[in-house]
Write a protein that holds these residues in place. Structure first.
Motif, PDB file in Angstrom:
ATOM      1  N   PRO A 128       0.782  -1.229   0.000  1.00 50.09           N
ATOM      2  CA  PRO A 128       0.000   0.000   0.000  1.00 50.09           C
ATOM      3  C   PRO A 128       0.822   1.292   0.000  1.00 50.09           C
ATOM      4  O   PRO A 128       0.309   2.341  -0.363  1.00 50.09           O
ATOM      5  N   ALA A 129       2.055   1.216   0.458  1.00 49.94           N
ATOM      6  CA  ALA A 129       2.889   2.413   0.567  1.00 49.94           C
ATOM      7  C   ALA A 129       4.344   1.977   0.636  1.00 49.94           C
ATOM      8  O   ALA A 129       4.642   0.822   0.958  1.00 49.94           O
ATOM      9  N   ILE A 130       5.233   2.907   0.361  1.00 50.67           N
ATOM     10  CA  ILE A 130       6.632   2.528   0.211  1.00 50.67           C
ATOM     11  C   ILE A 130       7.220   1.947   1.488  1.00 50.67           C
ATOM     12  O   ILE A 130       8.045   1.032   1.434  1.00 50.67           O
ATOM     13  N   TRP A 131       6.798   2.411   2.653  1.00 51.37           N
ATOM     14  CA  TRP A 131       7.397   1.921   3.898  1.00 51.37           C
ATOM     15  C   TRP A 131       6.696   0.678   4.429  1.00 51.37           C
ATOM     16  O   TRP A 131       7.023   0.200   5.506  1.00 51.37           O
ATOM     17  N   MET A 132       5.756   0.162   3.687  1.00 45.36           N
ATOM     18  CA  MET A 132       5.083  -1.074   4.064  1.00 45.36           C
ATOM     19  C   MET A 132       5.519  -2.186   3.118  1.00 45.36           C
ATOM     20  O   MET A 132       6.035  -1.932   2.034  1.00 45.36           O
ATOM     21  N   GLY A 133       5.277  -3.434   3.524  1.00 44.00           N
ATOM     22  CA  GLY A 133       5.640  -4.568   2.698  1.00 44.00           C
ATOM     23  C   GLY A 133       4.472  -5.073   1.870  1.00 44.00           C
ATOM     24  O   GLY A 133       3.320  -4.683   2.052  1.00 44.00           O
ATOM     25  N   ASP A 134       4.799  -5.972   0.971  1.00 44.63           N
ATOM     26  CA  ASP A 134       3.794  -6.623   0.132  1.00 44.63           C
ATOM     27  C   ASP A 134       3.369  -7.929   0.789  1.00 44.63           C
ATOM     28  O   ASP A 134       4.001  -8.411   1.737  1.00 44.63           O
ATOM     29  N   HIS A 194       3.803 -15.235   1.404  1.00 47.35           N
ATOM     30  CA  HIS A 194       4.753 -14.230   1.882  1.00 47.35           C
ATOM     31  C   HIS A 194       4.032 -13.005   2.445  1.00 47.35           C
ATOM     32  O   HIS A 194       3.172 -12.414   1.792  1.00 47.35           O
ATOM     33  N   ARG A 195       4.391 -12.608   3.672  1.00 49.79           N
ATOM     34  CA  ARG A 195       3.973 -11.342   4.279  1.00 49.79           C
ATOM     35  C   ARG A 195       5.240 -10.618   4.723  1.00 49.79           C
ATOM     36  O   ARG A 195       5.886 -11.002   5.685  1.00 49.79           O
ATOM     37  N   MET A 196       5.609  -9.562   4.011  1.00 48.26           N
ATOM     38  CA  MET A 196       6.865  -8.887   4.310  1.00 48.26           C
ATOM     39  C   MET A 196       6.877  -8.224   5.679  1.00 48.26           C
ATOM     40  O   MET A 196       7.939  -7.998   6.245  1.00 48.26           O
ATOM     41  N   ASP A 197       5.695  -7.893   6.207  1.00 48.15           N
ATOM     42  CA  ASP A 197       5.602  -7.217   7.507  1.00 48.15           C
ATOM     43  C   ASP A 197       5.242  -8.181   8.632  1.00 48.15           C
ATOM     44  O   ASP A 197       4.771  -7.755   9.697  1.00 48.15           O
ATOM     45  N   ASP A 198       5.466  -9.488   8.419  1.00 52.30           N
ATOM     46  CA  ASP A 198       4.979 -10.449   9.399  1.00 52.30           C
ATOM     47  C   ASP A 198       5.681 -10.369  10.744  1.00 52.30           C
ATOM     48  O   ASP A 198       5.168 -10.866  11.750  1.00 52.30           O
ATOM     49  N   ARG A 199       6.832  -9.699  10.809  1.00 49.20           N
ATOM     50  CA  ARG A 199       7.539  -9.599  12.087  1.00 49.20           C
ATOM     51  C   ARG A 199       7.154  -8.350  12.889  1.00 49.20           C
ATOM     52  O   ARG A 199       7.637  -8.152  13.986  1.00 49.20           O
TER      53      ARG A 199
END
Length: 746
Positions: A90-96, A197-202
């Motif tokens: 959704p935004a550059i500082w978030m993951g896909d 894959h969740r890039m923000d999973d941590r």
């Protein structure tokens, strides 16, 4: 490139240019999705040229680089394309998360992004919300034409291959190290799979073993070959990806369905949204949908260039929050289960509570009940309303500004959500500290923590502020929590909870506990009650820890209590001192419009009795921070917030306190601008003698009645009123005697 190929490519580009010229007056034709995709002297918007429906679940864009947190899939300065990605970043500082990539090829099989990338030129690229096309150079004089259009959850591609060499389409299910899978149905020539894959999973507390982004890929005509890749046996049924090969010179139609429920649901989504193979008709349906949304804003007296800037901003604002449900069901990233109902995600609430959400209440009110209900469902399933779901808890940013979204919806009369459940959710935000609250500092992007909610709430309840020696970003959190307390008070008021209203309205004045009269600024405090170091101009991790600020400093956060500007005027010693402090803020370069905490500053002179300074300042910011080409956006768009500011400023008003239902008047950018409202009425702004030099309001009326305050309300807008302004080249005394109402503390 030989002459025939050059003429072919040129003819293709000219044909695409002619599409947009057939109906040059449609709002869609003014949208340039490339704005914000390039770093420039203005800044970098971090946007991507999405082909998608308004609020669509899956966004489709060319992939010029592999995306990750802080890197988007498309960057205008890149010279090659390695795929076309169905992304949810959704935004550059978030993951896909749950993404899928497809890539046409001619020649040998190349699997990795570096090996498969092909050069392209922007002169052979067309980007619209309803359509994207590009010509890829496959080498040896071979060109591949790629086109795509989309629906809310699916995409339709058209690839035209050269007359010699292998014609291939590769489908990448996941990257190395990610345990996604692709499989091939040889009988139906279909490729299916999933990507977990969740890039923000941590960044949050939840493990989601059932999470997957599913996909189904179908072709209009049977390919000659369909195989998997990524395992020793290339004919294996499961693999990292797959590919289909066709005869040279073919034009191949391919459709991709996505889902977070199952492969079967991805197939159902295709049946709902792409029941046939009519590329032009699919594009036309998406054009109609975009034009209906965009035409709710009408502008007169603007150049074509200005219309491009404004309608592109509206396109950006209508992308988020995004759908997360599929025909009556949704996967919950908060309890890892499937539920019945409607859902949305990508609420960047710390950014978007300021103006983006308020804009949606005007231009997409049919979505508001569903969006608020989605936040309340997250509360039921995960225990809290999220602050930045992507698609689960991420703990990014501070405070609980979902409270503002709920309060604003109630203030504006939306009823299509459970109001008692809303009270439970906002009350928990305001009263229940997160787990391990006094054991953690709640660092920015700290991994593997409980849900942060209002970090430091334990101290806030005890001391009336959050101490900087106990909790990170404590000074900013104290001030923003105070605003959220005001929002919770409004929810209590709407529900007739008088005692709760009185409690929270009093606590909403905790912002005043951080005012340092010797400095005339807000200042963090230590747990013993002494002042913390004020902090410098730069925003660094160390600075946050010592002084307690979030993406700003004392100057930026002093005016952040959006609900208590009259109280701040009193703390500073009156309106004159308040305005002089604002003068210093701008003069000394503290206004950083590329970040959200500065967005309301231009409108603050209205509160101090100098609305002419607001009129000049917002014009200045709009001209400086918003451009017209790929590099024409200063700062991450952050799910439409940067764009929403421009739209409101063009209209001539802005929601400084969004949950209040009030809009502060600035200086409209054009002679006539109007909003087509959902109730069938039209709100109009007429600015007589408006120009780049005539920025000052000389007089104002609303439906013919004199307007002596620099403010209009939600009800006045919804009534279909006309705001009539007479503009001039010099400041006037219009509305200089108005002051905001005080926040009652008892």
């Amino acid at each position: 490139m030989n002459l025939l190929l050059k003429l072919s490519a040129c003819g293709f580009v000219m044909a695409q240019l002619s599409i947009g010229s057939l109906n040059a007056q449609r709002p869609l034709d003014y949208v340039d999705p490339l704005i914000g995709t390039q770093k420039s002297s203005i800044g970098y918007g971090g946007t991507m040229p999405f082909v998608m429906a308004p609020f669509g679940m899956t966004d489709w864009t060319a992939q010029t680089r592999q995306n990750r947190v802080s890197v988007t899939s498309y960057n205008y300065d890149d010279q090659t394309i390695s795929g076309f990605i169905g992304t949810h970043q959704p935004a550059i500082w978030m993951g896909d998360y749950g993404y899928v990539v497809v890539m046409p090829q001619s020649g040998p099989l190349h699997v990795s992004p570096d090996d498969r990338r092909l050069p392209y030129r922007h002169s052979h690229e067309k980007a619209h919300p309803d359509y994207y096309s590009v010509v890829l150079d496959a080498g040896s004089g071979h060109l591949i034409r790629a086109e795509m259009t989309a629906t809310p959850r699916c995409a339709l591609f058209r690839f035209t291959f050269p007359r010699s060499g292998t014609a291939r389409i590769l489908v990448e299910a996941s990257r190395p190290g990610i345990f996604g899978r692709a499989s091939v149905d040889q009988e139906h020539h279909e490729i299916t799979g999933y990507n977990p894959h969740r890039m923000d999973d941590r960044l949050g507390p939840l493990s989601l073993p059932n999470f997957k982004g599913y996909f189904v890929v179908q072709f209009e005509h049977d390919p000659a070959v369909v195989r998997t890749y990524g395992m020793d046996d290339s004919s294996a049924r499961l693999s990292r990806g797959a590919y289909a090969e066709f005869h040279p010179g073919e034009t191949v139609l391919m459709r991709v369905g996505t889902s977070f429920l199952s492969v079967e649901q991805a197939r159902e989504n295709l049946a709902h949204e792409l029941p046939d193979w009519k590329f032009s008709a699919t594009r036309e349906r998406l054009q109609v949908e975009w034009n209906e949304k965009l035409s709710r804003l009408q502008i007169d007296g603007a150049t074509r260039q200005d219309k491009v800037r404004l309608y592109t901003a509206l396109y950006h604002a209508l992308l988020y929050p995004r759908l997360f449900s599929e025909y009556g069901h949704y996967y919950s990233a908060f309890d890892d289960s499937i539920h019945s109902g409607e859902s949305y995600t990508a609420f960047s609430t710390w950014d978007t509570f300021r103006a983006e959400n308020s804009l949606l209440t005007l231009l997409a009110p049919e979505r508001i009940d569903g969006m608020v209900s989605a936040l309340l469902q997250d509360y039921k399933e995960g225990g809290w309303m999220p602050k930045w779901p992507n698609p689960s808890y991420t703990n990014i940013m501070i405070s609980t500004h979902a409270d503002s979204l709920v309060a604003e919806a109630m203030r504006k009369g939306f009823h299509g959500f459970d109001r008692e459940l809303a009270w439970q959710a906002v009350y928990k935000d305001a009263m229940v500290p997160p787990d391990q609250d006094t054991e953690r500092r709640w660092l920015d992007r700290e991994e593997h923590t409980p849900y942060e909610a209002r970090g430091g709430l334990t101290y806030y309840k005890q001391l009336g502020y959050i101490p900087t020696d106990k909790t990170d970003e404590a000074a900013s959190s104290t001030l923003e929590d105070s605003y959220d307390d005001w929002c919770v008070a409004q929810v209590a008021k709407f529900l007739g909870r008088d005692l709760d209203y009185r409690f929270f309205i009093k606590r909403s004045l905790n912002d005043r506990n951080l005012f340092n009269p010797e400095l005339g600024l807000m200042n963090g405090k230590l747990s013993d009650g002494t002042w913390a170091p004020l902090g410098g101009r730069d925003d660094t991790t160390a600075n946050r820890s010592i002084s307690g600020w979030t993406e700003g400093n004392a100057w930026v956060y002093t005016w952040s209590p959006l609900h208590d500007q009259l109280g701040l005027i009193g703390l500073m010693g009156g309106a004159k001192a308040y305005d002089e402090k604002l003068d210093q803020y701008f003069r000394d370069g503290y206004n950083v419009h590329s970040n959200e905490p500065s967005h309301h500053f231009g409108y603050l002179y209205d509160f101090g009795g100098e609305p002419s300074k607001t009129q000049a300042k917002v014009r200045e910011v709009a001209a400086k921070e918003y451009g017209y080409g790929p590099g024409g956006l200063d700062g991450d768009d952050d799910c439409g917030q940067m764009s929403a500011w421009l739209i409101f400023t063009a209209l001539g008003f802005y929601p400084v306190n969004p949950a209040s239902g009030d809009y502060m008047i600035g200086s409209p950018l054009y002679g006539r601008i109007s909003l087509q409202l959902a109730n069938g009425k039209v709100f109009r702004v007429e600015a007589v003698n408006n120009s780049s030099t005539n920025v000052y309001i000389q007089s104002a009326s609303l439906d013919g009645h004199p307007l002596d305050a620099p403010i209009i309300t939600w009800e006045q807008i919804q009534s279909g009123a006309t705001l009539h302004l007479r503009m001039g080249p010099k400041p006037s005394h219009w509305a200089s005697n108005w002051r905001p109402a005080a926040v009652a503390a008892n």
